[in-house]
Design a protein around this motif. Sequence first.
Motif, PDB file in Angstrom:
ATOM      1  N   ALA A 197      62.915  72.428  41.033  1.00 42.28           N
ATOM      2  CA  ALA A 197      62.931  72.957  39.663  1.00 42.28           C
ATOM      3  C   ALA A 197      64.335  73.313  39.196  1.00 42.28           C
ATOM      4  O   ALA A 197      64.619  73.287  37.996  1.00 42.28           O
ATOM      5  CB  ALA A 197      62.025  74.177  39.568  1.00 42.28           C
ATOM      6  N   ASN A 198      65.217  73.623  40.141  1.00 45.43           N
ATOM      7  CA  ASN A 198      66.574  74.030  39.797  1.00 45.43           C
ATOM      8  C   ASN A 198      67.601  72.915  39.978  1.00 45.43           C
ATOM      9  O   ASN A 198      68.808  73.175  39.991  1.00 45.43           O
ATOM     10  CB  ASN A 198      66.965  75.274  40.593  1.00 45.43           C
ATOM     11  N   GLY A 199      67.130  71.693  40.127  1.00 45.55           N
ATOM     12  CA  GLY A 199      68.027  70.546  40.181  1.00 45.55           C
ATOM     13  C   GLY A 199      68.788  70.382  41.476  1.00 45.55           C
ATOM     14  O   GLY A 199      69.786  69.660  41.525  1.00 45.55           O
ATOM     15  N   VAL A 200      68.331  71.019  42.534  1.00 50.47           N
ATOM     16  CA  VAL A 200      68.978  70.874  43.842  1.00 50.47           C
ATOM     17  C   VAL A 200      68.431  69.600  44.485  1.00 50.47           C
ATOM     18  O   VAL A 200      67.223  69.424  44.596  1.00 50.47           O
ATOM     19  CB  VAL A 200      68.688  72.100  44.737  1.00 50.47           C
ATOM     20  N   THR A 201      69.307  68.708  44.894  1.00 49.17           N
ATOM     21  CA  THR A 201      68.853  67.474  45.529  1.00 49.17           C
ATOM     22  C   THR A 201      68.284  67.780  46.912  1.00 49.17           C
ATOM     23  O   THR A 201      68.635  68.800  47.522  1.00 49.17           O
ATOM     24  CB  THR A 201      70.010  66.463  45.682  1.00 49.17           C
ATOM     25  N   PRO A 202      67.430  66.910  47.432  1.00 51.78           N
ATOM     26  CA  PRO A 202      66.888  67.146  48.770  1.00 51.78           C
ATOM     27  C   PRO A 202      67.956  67.322  49.847  1.00 51.78           C
ATOM     28  O   PRO A 202      67.866  68.237  50.668  1.00 51.78           O
ATOM     29  CB  PRO A 202      66.033  65.906  49.032  1.00 51.78           C
ATOM     30  N   LEU A 203      68.993  66.486  49.839  1.00 52.87           N
ATOM     31  CA  LEU A 203      70.036  66.621  50.857  1.00 52.87           C
ATOM     32  C   LEU A 203      70.811  67.931  50.697  1.00 52.87           C
ATOM     33  O   LEU A 203      71.194  68.558  51.684  1.00 52.87           O
ATOM     34  CB  LEU A 203      70.987  65.422  50.825  1.00 52.87           C
ATOM     35  N   ARG A 204      71.021  68.354  49.483  1.00 60.60           N
ATOM     36  CA  ARG A 204      71.699  69.638  49.248  1.00 60.60           C
ATOM     37  C   ARG A 204      70.807  70.796  49.683  1.00 60.60           C
ATOM     38  O   ARG A 204      71.289  71.810  50.174  1.00 60.60           O
ATOM     39  CB  ARG A 204      72.077  69.761  47.762  1.00 60.60           C
TER      40      ARG A 204
END
Length: 123
Positions: free
Chosen positions: A78-85
Amino acid sequence: MSLKDQPVFRTVQAPDSYPRTTSAAVRYVPILKDEVVIGYLWAATTDDAARYVPREQAGDAAFDAAVAWTQRLRWAKANGVTPLRALRHWAGEAEDPRAGRVPVGRPFELASLEALVELAADG
């Protein structure tokens, strides 16, 4: 409906989450609780999927942590954090009573999600 009938559950609304499977290689970090590995947080190297896999030998704590990690991953999405991040987002934070903690360090990599699931099953 009687008490003998099995209830039917229907999801009315659920927050967005990352896809839970991948055919790509995965990067993963161990999840620790009281210095015991209770599971693994993984992300696809293609950066399009992520999930928590409980370590079967860790018992109830591992499965209980799955609820917390599902919530955390939904927050990340929801907060735009990528899976790898997301693998590194919680690294070094204090241990959560339910989710455990992610140690500081580089993620590990395996050729497939199936290999990680086997690792979690073997202990």
